[in-house]
Structures are given as C-alpha cells and as structure tokens.
Write a protein that holds these residues in place. Structure first.
Motif, short mmCIF file in Angstrom:
data_model
loop_
_atom_site.label_atom_id
_atom_site.label_comp_id
_atom_site.label_asym_id
_atom_site.label_seq_id
_atom_site.Cartn_x
_atom_site.Cartn_y
_atom_site.Cartn_z
N SER B 10 15.55 7.18 0.00
CA SER B 10 14.34 7.80 0.86
C SER B 10 13.44 8.95 -0.15
CB SER B 10 14.37 8.69 2.63
OG SER B 10 15.33 7.34 2.95
N PHE B 11 12.01 8.86 0.22
CA PHE B 11 11.14 9.84 -0.65
C PHE B 11 10.86 10.58 1.21
CE2 PHE B 11 11.43 6.59 -3.52
CZ PHE B 11 11.04 6.89 -4.63
N GLY B 12 11.32 11.72 0.56
CA GLY B 12 10.77 12.31 1.84
C GLY B 12 11.25 11.78 2.82
N GLY B 13 10.07 11.53 4.18
CA GLY B 13 10.92 11.00 5.25
C GLY B 13 10.34 9.25 4.68
N VAL B 14 9.80 8.83 3.87
CA VAL B 14 9.91 7.30 3.69
C VAL B 14 11.10 7.05 3.09
CG1 VAL B 14 8.05 5.69 2.56
CG2 VAL B 14 8.00 7.35 3.30
N LYS B 15 11.05 5.73 4.04
CA LYS B 15 12.76 4.37 3.15
C LYS B 15 11.92 3.36 2.45
CE LYS B 15 15.91 6.30 7.31
NZ LYS B 15 15.70 6.00 8.56
N GLY B 34 7.90 -9.59 -3.59
CA GLY B 34 7.35 -8.20 -2.72
C GLY B 34 6.38 -8.03 -2.58
N PRO B 35 5.83 -7.66 -1.34
CA PRO B 35 4.44 -7.38 -1.31
C PRO B 35 4.19 -5.29 -2.17
CG PRO B 35 5.54 -7.14 1.21
CD PRO B 35 6.54 -7.66 0.18
N ASN B 36 3.51 -4.62 -1.87
CA ASN B 36 3.32 -3.43 -2.54
C ASN B 36 4.05 -3.04 -2.30
OD1 ASN B 36 -0.24 -4.66 -3.20
ND2 ASN B 36 0.88 -4.37 -4.65
N GLY B 37 4.61 -1.74 -2.46
CA GLY B 37 4.99 -1.10 -1.91
C GLY B 37 6.22 -1.58 -1.26
N ALA B 38 7.32 -2.78 -1.74
CA ALA B 38 8.05 -2.76 -1.06
C ALA B 38 9.44 -2.87 -1.56
CB ALA B 38 8.56 -4.33 -1.77
N GLY B 39 8.73 -1.59 -3.02
CA GLY B 39 10.17 -0.86 -3.52
C GLY B 39 11.59 -1.74 -4.53
N LYS B 40 10.08 -2.74 -5.26
CA LYS B 40 10.81 -3.30 -6.88
C LYS B 40 10.68 -2.33 -7.69
CE LYS B 40 6.79 -6.34 -6.26
NZ LYS B 40 6.15 -5.47 -5.58
N THR B 41 9.78 -1.44 -7.64
CA THR B 41 9.91 -0.40 -8.85
C THR B 41 11.13 0.81 -9.02
OG1 THR B 41 7.62 -0.51 -9.07
CG2 THR B 41 8.59 1.31 -10.32
N THR B 42 10.69 0.59 -7.62
CA THR B 42 11.99 2.44 -7.27
C THR B 42 13.36 1.63 -7.35
OG1 THR B 42 10.49 2.33 -4.94
CG2 THR B 42 12.86 3.56 -5.35
N LEU B 43 14.17 0.29 -7.34
CA LEU B 43 14.73 -0.60 -7.86
C LEU B 43 15.03 -0.90 -8.70
CD1 LEU B 43 15.73 -3.10 -5.33
CD2 LEU B 43 17.68 -1.30 -5.88
N PHE B 82 8.29 -0.69 -18.37
CA PHE B 82 6.97 0.25 -17.21
C PHE B 82 6.22 -0.40 -16.53
CE2 PHE B 82 10.07 3.15 -19.62
CZ PHE B 82 10.42 3.90 -18.44
N GLN B 83 6.29 -0.29 -15.19
CA GLN B 83 4.60 -0.41 -14.75
C GLN B 83 3.67 -0.55 -14.88
OE1 GLN B 83 5.24 -1.00 -10.56
NE2 GLN B 83 2.98 -1.97 -10.06
N GLN B 84 3.52 0.64 -14.76
CA GLN B 84 2.34 2.33 -15.99
C GLN B 84 3.39 1.76 -17.41
OE1 GLN B 84 0.02 2.69 -14.62
NE2 GLN B 84 0.10 2.07 -12.56
N ASP B 167 9.11 -5.05 -15.89
CA ASP B 167 8.23 -4.62 -14.33
C ASP B 167 6.72 -5.61 -14.16
OD1 ASP B 167 6.96 -3.33 -11.81
OD2 ASP B 167 8.23 -1.27 -12.42
N GLU B 168 6.36 -6.45 -13.94
CA GLU B 168 5.06 -6.63 -13.57
C GLU B 168 4.68 -7.33 -14.99
OE1 GLU B 168 2.43 -5.60 -10.69
OE2 GLU B 168 3.74 -5.11 -9.17
N PRO B 169 4.65 -7.83 -16.34
CA PRO B 169 4.85 -7.48 -17.76
C PRO B 169 2.78 -7.95 -18.07
CG PRO B 169 5.41 -9.50 -16.97
CD PRO B 169 5.66 -8.69 -15.94
#
Ligand SMILES: Nc1ncnc2c1ncn2[C@@H]1O[C@H](COP(=O)(O)OP(=O)(O)OP(=O)(O)O)[C@@H](O)[C@H]1O
Ligand SMILES: [Mg+2]
Lengths: 290, 242
Positions: B10-15, B34-43, B82-84, B167-169
């Motif tokens: 979780s980031f703060g309150g965001v799971k 997975g859609p945007n914000g699905a947690g792919k980059t976080t993984l 990296f995505q960025q 990550d999104e090459p």
C-alpha cells in the motif's frame, strides 16, 4: 611590502582552490550538496596543529589531517546515507555546527575560543618553510598534486560512476552499482583533501580558533564552486583566483579603510548574482543539477 | 525462475497490490497486462528491490531476494528497463555502454592508475545493432526520446542477465522505432531469453507471449495462454472499466 601582500593573497587562494576543488568532488561530481565542508577544513587544521604540538613530524601530521577528516567524511556519509536533497543538506549543515561546537567547547583539547597559537612552520626533511615565499611554493606543489589526483579520479571510469550517482542514483543501482559505497567514497575523497587544506592553512597562519571554521564561511567556498561551474576543476581554480583576488584590488583604490570590508562583501554578492543571472552553469560548468 | 509469493503493498491509503502470486518460467516470455494503475510497475520495482513490499516474498532461482539491495539484485542477473527512462543526462553514450559491461569501474585505485584503451569498435557495433544513429561521444541530453528508449533497451540487454524485465518498451516511440523494438523482442524470444514484459498492445502480446498474466489492483485476475486470457470476461471488463 607589496610583494609580501601579493604572496599572502596567493597562499590563501591556493588553499581555497584546494577547498573548492575538493567540495566540487562531493557537490559537482557526486551530487551531494554538502554544506558542512568547512568542518573537514577545521578538522584537518586542528589535527595537524595538535599533532605537531605533540612532536609528530609535519609530513605525518599533514597526512593524518587528511585521513582524520575523511574518517569524519565516512561518518557523515553513514549518518546521512538514506537522506536526499534538502534533508541531506540540512543534516550536513548540522554536522558543520556540531563540529564547530566541539572545537569551541572541548577546551581541554582545543583550548576553546582561545584557539591554538604558535603552530610551527613546516620542516620537510630539512626544508624549513619560514618565509611566505617558500610556503607559497610548497602549498602550490601540494595543490598541484591534489588537483592532478582529483583530475585522474573524475576522468576515470570510477569518476563516471560518481556522476551517474549524481544524475540518477536509481538508474545506477539498476546497473548493479553500489551507490551507498560510491556516495561514502565520494564524501571521503572530498573530506580528505579539505583536511589537507586545513593543515596547510593552520601551519601558514600559525594560529587557529573555531571562528575560522564557522559554518558561514562555507558561503565563500560555495560561491567559488558555483561561479567556476559544477563538475569543473579548472573552473574552481580560476574562480578562486577571481573571487578571492578581485576584492583585494580594492586596497589600491583610494577608499577609507572602513569602506573596504563592506565593499568586498558587496563585490562578492554582485559577482554571484551576475553569474546566477547570466551564466547559471558558472564560467566552465557543463552540468545542471535538478 | 522467479516466484512472486503473496506480495502486498500500500502507498499511504492506496492498496496498490492487494496480493500477487505468480511464477515466471525460464526461457519463456511472460506478459504482464492490466489497466493503468493495476500495479504492474510497482511489482517491477518490488522485484528489483526498489520498493519494499508490506508482505510476501520474491524468490529468484530458489533464493529469497525480498530484502536484498537493488544493486545486488541487479548483479544476480535481473536486468530491467524503466517506464520513465533512467539515463545519466550529463554523460555520453560511451559512458553508459562502458558502465553495463562489468563492475570493474567500482574500484577506485585500479581505475586511477590504469588507463584502459577505448574499444570503440565494439560499442559502435552495439549502436548499429540497435539502430541508434549517433556517435559514442553524444551526450544523453542531445538524444531524442526514441533514441533514449533504444539506448536503455540496448544497455539492459548488454548487461549480463538471466531475466529481462521490460516496462512498456514501445510506449511513446514512433511507428518505425516501435516495429524495430518489436522485431528485436521476437528475435530475443527465438534466442530463448527469459522475459517479463509489460505492454498495452494486445495484438503484439498475442504474437510474442508464451504466458499472459492479467492484473487488476495487483491481484492476478486471470492467467494462461494469450488466447485464453485475452478472451476472458474479467480481463475485458477490467480493461473497459466499470
Ligand atoms: N511511489 C508511489 N507513491 C504513491 N502511490 C503510488 C506510488 N507508486 C505507485 N503508486 C500507485 O500505485 C498504483 C499502481 O501504480 P503502477 O505504476 O504500479 O501501475 P501500472 O500498472 O504500472 O500503471 P501504468 O499502466 O499506468 O503504468 C497506482 O494507483 C499509483 O498511483
Ligand atoms: Mg507502469
């Protein structure tokens, strides 16, 4: 008289050039905004003064001042290893204050505000540096060696890694580079040479007290580095000559002596503002920090 | 080769990751969708050691690497983009290519006293292979976005590795570079590289991937062959949104 005055200014410029170049290793090359650099200068000065007072040969004391300062560089790096940006700078500023406070209050060792007087002139295997002329030659040789070593470091593949840490530490980690080790080493290298500059200063002036190493003097060193340009060794050297040399020319203008001090401060500020306005990367700088 | 075991974050309150479990197999291309914000980059960041999970374990070649430092994980053979894009903007292309070659640059004294000759030929060959039409002495700040993206991929491949994580090459590059990169990936598949890929182009995923894992809120909602996953109702819903 006149030439004695020029020699004095030249010695001070040489010492500050070492300080600026060594600060540039941390700030310009490794990206560690260290506001406590002057503490390493002070630690070097006290180490050398106290050791020679206790009959340690000068050359040993000179080396010891670099080594002792870099031990503190290691300590500072360890303490701040997880801090970034403003927090890092604030912590280094705090470090500068603490070192100053110790110099001031540990009277048994440092004689506190009284300072240490009668620091001997160096005697290097029979070459006794009594006059300022010979001291200028000696300090210049040391400075040349230091700048050469730092040049070799920053131009090497190792130096590129320090710059990689500065530009994108996470990117460097992804390539398998131990950025904690690099930051620690960058700060230790920087501190080592600042310590040497401290020793050169102490044995030149032959009297030191904590006020010389008060944190506010970091502004002078930072101005030299910024005006010369981040990550430019040549810039730091030339800038030291300009920043410390130019204001001295005021002495030859017909001004009441009470005006000279404030005028010098003003010139300082004006040079810094002009550079920041028209050449934000400094005279020889090639890099931008975020 | 790589096991993700009950990872939560979780980031703060965001799971961001509510509990991820999956396995990456050796010599296979696995696509993470997975859609945007699905947690792919976080993984990705958790696997690479950049982000610490709240719970769970990452097992790489039978070793638990969950608490290892990022550079150690990289040196075990996990090489990523990296995505960025992350490059060193005040350094040259040559500096970058030398850095990925080995870790000999970490030795301070060795590097001051030895002056290794530049072997430009080898590096120029890398630039040619990846279609980067610039000289070795070009600074990163002078490269186009597409060229930076190419250089990052080139570095990730040149670095010695066992597992590639991309990550999104192809995100944000023009059509020409996109098809270059896609052809390169198809070639890597033929060479039996182990790849974990994040990509939004389902047609391409169908072509490249052996195995597809669909995430939503960091939970695996479906996995299997591309045909199976891309037809799955839950996956289509997640992509189209509620
Ligand atoms: N450092 C962070 N701090 C706070 N929230 C974060 C952080 N990193 C990611 N998040 C949040 O975690 C969630 C997952 O983000 P992540 O970047 O992993 O998604 P993604 O699947 O890669 O999306 P995209 O396809 O847009 O790249 C998002 O809600 C994001 O806002
Ligand atoms: Mg992402």
């Amino acid at each position: 008289m006149l030439s004695a005055f020029f020699i004095h200014i030249a010695v001070i410029i040489v010492i500050y050039a070492i300080l600026a170049v060594s600060l540039n290793v941390a700030v310009g090359y490794t990206g560690l905004l260290n506001l406590g650099h002057i503490a390493f200068f002070g630690i070097g000065a006290y180490t050398s003064a106290l050791l020679t007072k206790n009959d340690v040969p000068y050359i040993m004391a000179l080396l010891a001042s670099g080594i002792f300062a870099s031990v503190f560089g290691w300590l500072l790096a360890k303490i701040t290893s997880r801090l970034k940006g403003d927090y890092l700078s604030l912590a280094t500023l705090g470090f500068g204050f603490v070192v100053y406070a110790v110099m001031l209050n540990w009277s048994k060792l440092t004689r506190g505000p009284l300072g240490i007087a009668g620091i001997e002139k160096p005697n290097i295997f029979g070459w006794y540096l009594k006059g300022s002329g010979s001291y200028l030659i000696f300090a210049s040789i040391i400075a040349a060696i230091i700048i050469f070593i730092i040049y070799k470091i920053v131009k090497s593949r190792y130096g590129r890694l320090l710059e990689a840490v500065r530009d994108d530490a996470i990117g460097a980690q992804a390539l398998g580079k131990n950025i904690y080790k690099l930051k620690i080493q960058g700060l230790m290298i920087s501190a080592f040479f600042a310590g040497i500059a401290g020793s050169l200063y102490a044995h030149y002036i032959s009297y030191i007290d904590p006020s010389t190493f008060f944190i506010s003097d970091i502004i002078v060193i930072f101005t030299i580095v910024i005006v010369g340009g981040l990550a430019s060794l040549r810039g730091s050297v030339i800038s030291a000559i300009i920043i410390l040399g130019l204001p001295e020319m005021l002495r030859f203008v017909d001004l009441p002596s009470s005006m000279i001090g404030p005028m010098r401060q003003m010139m300082f500020a004006v040079i810094l503002i002009l550079i920041l306005m028209f050449k934000p990367r400094g005279l020889f700088g090639k890099i931008d920090l975020e | 080769m790589l096991e993700i075991k009950n990872i939560k974050k979780s980031f703060g309150g965001v799971k961001a990751i509510k509990g991820s479990d999956f396995i990456i197999e050796k010599n296979k291309v696995t696509a993470l969708i997975g859609p945007n914000g699905a947690g792919k980059t976080t993984l990705f960041d958790i696997i690479a050691g950049l982000t610490r999970p709240d719970e769970g374990h990452i097992i790489f070649e039978e070793k638990d690497i969950t608490k290892k430092e990022p550079h150690k994980i990289a040196n075990l053979g996990i090489s990523r983009t990296f995505q960025q894009v992350r490059l060193f903007k005040n350094l040259t292309i040559l500096d970058h290519l030398q850095m990925v070659e080995d870790n000999k640059d970490m030795g301070l004294l060795k590097n001051i006293f030895t002056n290794k000759k530049r072997s430009d030929k080898k590096y120029e060959q890398v630039l040619e292979n990846f279609g980067i039409k610039r000289t070795l002495d070009t600074y990163i700040s002078d490269l186009s976005y597409g060229q930076r993206k190419l250089l990052q991929i080139a570095m990730t491949l040149e670095k010695s590795h066992k597992l590639l994580m991309l990550d999104e090459p192809v995100a944000g590059v023009n059509k020409v570079i996109q098809s270059d990169i896609e052809n390169l990936l198809l070639k890597l598949k033929e060479e039996n590289e182990t790849i974990l890929l994040i990509d939004h182009d389902m047609e391409f995923v169908r072509k490249l991937a052996d195995h597809v894992i669909a995430l939503d809120a960091g939970v695996v909602i479906c996995e299997g062959t591309p045909d199976k996953v891309l037809k799955n109702k839950k996956v289509l819903e997640a992509y189209l949104g509620e």
